[in-house]
Motif scaffolding. Structure first.
Motif, mmCIF file in Angstrom:
data_model
loop_
_atom_site.group_PDB
_atom_site.id
_atom_site.type_symbol
_atom_site.label_atom_id
_atom_site.label_comp_id
_atom_site.label_asym_id
_atom_site.label_seq_id
_atom_site.Cartn_x
_atom_site.Cartn_y
_atom_site.Cartn_z
ATOM 1 N N PHE A 153 0.755 -1.178 0.049
ATOM 2 C CA PHE A 153 -0.059 0.118 0.036
ATOM 3 C C PHE A 153 0.975 1.312 0.118
ATOM 4 C CE2 PHE A 153 -2.408 3.035 2.529
ATOM 5 C CZ PHE A 153 -3.522 3.414 1.326
ATOM 6 N N ILE A 154 1.919 1.430 0.928
ATOM 7 C CA ILE A 154 2.831 2.451 0.832
ATOM 8 C C ILE A 154 3.460 2.607 -0.508
ATOM 9 C CG2 ILE A 154 4.836 3.482 2.218
ATOM 10 C CD1 ILE A 154 3.581 2.121 4.916
ATOM 11 N N ASN A 155 3.933 1.551 -0.873
ATOM 12 C CA ASN A 155 4.850 1.696 -2.405
ATOM 13 C C ASN A 155 3.687 2.326 -3.237
ATOM 14 O OD1 ASN A 155 7.076 0.530 -0.804
ATOM 15 N ND2 ASN A 155 6.571 -1.401 -1.872
ATOM 16 N N VAL A 156 2.661 1.865 -3.386
ATOM 17 C CA VAL A 156 1.755 2.403 -4.510
ATOM 18 C C VAL A 156 1.499 3.840 -3.940
ATOM 19 C CG1 VAL A 156 -0.636 2.515 -5.230
ATOM 20 C CG2 VAL A 156 0.713 0.219 -5.006
ATOM 21 N N LEU A 157 1.447 4.209 -2.815
ATOM 22 C CA LEU A 157 1.269 5.593 -2.229
ATOM 23 C C LEU A 157 2.302 6.450 -2.698
ATOM 24 C CD1 LEU A 157 -0.439 5.471 1.201
ATOM 25 C CD2 LEU A 157 -1.519 6.287 -0.829
ATOM 26 N N GLU A 158 3.571 5.929 -2.306
ATOM 27 C CA GLU A 158 4.539 6.906 -2.631
ATOM 28 C C GLU A 158 5.038 7.186 -3.898
ATOM 29 O OE1 GLU A 158 7.745 5.056 -0.248
ATOM 30 O OE2 GLU A 158 6.731 6.102 1.634
ATOM 31 N N SER A 159 4.759 5.798 -4.838
ATOM 32 C CA SER A 159 5.206 6.028 -6.197
ATOM 33 C C SER A 159 4.334 6.946 -7.325
ATOM 34 C CB SER A 159 4.936 4.561 -6.991
ATOM 35 O OG SER A 159 3.666 4.071 -7.046
ATOM 36 N N THR A 160 3.156 7.271 -6.464
ATOM 37 C CA THR A 160 2.088 8.270 -7.143
ATOM 38 C C THR A 160 2.002 9.502 -6.754
ATOM 39 O OG1 THR A 160 0.261 7.126 -5.669
ATOM 40 C CG2 THR A 160 0.684 6.166 -8.087
ATOM 41 N N GLY A 161 3.127 9.730 -5.449
ATOM 42 C CA GLY A 161 3.157 11.016 -5.000
ATOM 43 C C GLY A 161 1.949 11.377 -3.857
ATOM 44 N N ASN A 162 1.596 10.270 -3.096
ATOM 45 C CA ASN A 162 0.683 10.452 -2.083
ATOM 46 C C ASN A 162 1.264 10.310 -0.976
ATOM 47 O OD1 ASN A 162 -1.817 11.341 -3.864
ATOM 48 N ND2 ASN A 162 -1.211 9.237 -4.788
ATOM 49 N N SER A 163 0.610 10.411 0.235
ATOM 50 C CA SER A 163 1.095 10.330 1.769
ATOM 51 C C SER A 163 0.340 9.482 2.433
ATOM 52 C CB SER A 163 0.913 11.685 2.543
ATOM 53 O OG SER A 163 1.570 12.600 1.642
ATOM 54 N N TYR A 164 1.103 8.529 3.123
ATOM 55 C CA TYR A 164 0.464 7.531 4.153
ATOM 56 C C TYR A 164 0.373 8.215 5.096
ATOM 57 C CZ TYR A 164 0.753 3.330 7.097
ATOM 58 O OH TYR A 164 0.120 2.204 7.794
ATOM 59 N N LEU A 165 -0.805 8.289 6.060
ATOM 60 C CA LEU A 165 -0.966 8.846 7.437
ATOM 61 C C LEU A 165 -0.865 7.649 8.649
ATOM 62 C CD1 LEU A 165 -4.056 11.005 6.434
ATOM 63 C CD2 LEU A 165 -1.729 11.664 6.381
ATOM 64 N N GLY A 166 -0.991 6.566 8.255
ATOM 65 C CA GLY A 166 -0.799 5.558 9.431
ATOM 66 C C GLY A 166 -1.857 4.486 9.384
ATOM 67 N N CYS A 167 -1.795 3.378 10.270
ATOM 68 C CA CYS A 167 -2.655 2.312 10.242
ATOM 69 C C CYS A 167 -3.300 2.816 11.920
ATOM 70 C CB CYS A 167 -1.775 1.174 10.716
ATOM 71 S SG CYS A 167 -2.712 -0.252 10.875
ATOM 72 N N ILE A 168 -4.657 2.885 11.573
ATOM 73 C CA ILE A 168 -5.513 3.014 12.846
ATOM 74 C C ILE A 168 -5.905 1.633 13.395
ATOM 75 C CG2 ILE A 168 -6.078 5.147 12.120
ATOM 76 C CD1 ILE A 168 -8.817 4.077 11.558
ATOM 77 N N GLY A 169 -5.406 0.666 13.013
ATOM 78 C CA GLY A 169 -5.896 -0.684 13.526
ATOM 79 C C GLY A 169 -6.210 -1.759 12.658
ATOM 80 N N ARG A 170 -6.469 -3.036 13.046
ATOM 81 C CA ARG A 170 -6.962 -4.122 12.261
ATOM 82 C C ARG A 170 -7.944 -4.793 13.034
ATOM 83 N NH1 ARG A 170 -1.847 -7.071 11.635
ATOM 84 N NH2 ARG A 170 -0.736 -5.270 12.044
ATOM 85 N N TYR A 171 -8.701 -5.664 12.093
ATOM 86 C CA TYR A 171 -9.830 -6.536 12.477
ATOM 87 C C TYR A 171 -9.583 -7.694 11.808
ATOM 88 C CZ TYR A 171 -12.000 -4.690 8.162
ATOM 89 O OH TYR A 171 -12.268 -4.542 6.893
#
Length: 171
Positions: A153-171
């Motif tokens: 997910f982060i790789n796709v974000l960074e390769s398209t110039g977008n920003s990762y804000l974080g993980c807010i949990g899991r289920y």
């Protein structure tokens, strides 16, 4: 460590079948009936005062942005309970006491994205799916995604110039 349950319910409780079912599901899960908060909710303040609380936060079909207050805080989604086709309960705990109760493989990943086709062309459902989106005054979109691999997910974000804000949990 036992976590005591608190149900946040922003709607009227009288004659609401989802409310009654939510209380029953929480009772079956936690072993006790939850305390109920119907007014304004300060999630971070509540967890600061009650670090061993488990907050059950309803997300209805038309809910948007419910996850915004989790960004930058010490609260994490640790589970999701389906109440009805219109309502699910997000189980939220303090990250300091959640420990190993974050059991699922689906992670809730937040990002700030530019509304350009490049990102959407690269992102596919095998990496993450959109759970919620909010437009900002700056022309970007704050988005919540459900995915299994934050690295992809982060790789796709960074390769398209977008920003990762974080993980807010899991289920």
């Amino acid at each position: 460590m036992r976590h005591f349950p608190i149900l946040y319910w922003p709607r009227k409780t009288t004659a609401d079948p989802d409310y009654q079912l939510a209380r029953k599901v929480i009772n079956n899960t936690a072993g006790v009936m939850p305390d109920v908060i119907t007014g304004d909710l300060d999630l971070m303040g509540l967890l600061a005062k009650n670090p061993n609380a488990t907050i059950y936060y309803p997300v209805f079909c038309e809910s948007t942005g419910w996850w915004g207050e989790l960004l930058g805080g010490n609260a994490v989604v640790t589970d999701k309970l389906i109440i009805s086709p219109e309502c699910q309960l997000m189980v939220i705990e303090s990250e300091h006491t959640a420990g190993t109760s974050t059991r699922g493989k689906n992670q809730l990943l937040a990002a700030e994205i530019y509304p350009a086709s490049g990102f959407f062309k690269k992102m596919n459902s095998g990496i993450a799916t959109v759970a919620d989106m909010l437009a900002t005054d700056a022309g970007t979109i704050l988005a919540l995604f459900a995915g299994k691999s934050p690295t992809q997910f982060i790789n796709v974000l960074e390769s398209t110039g977008n920003s990762y804000l974080g993980c807010i949990g899991r289920y």
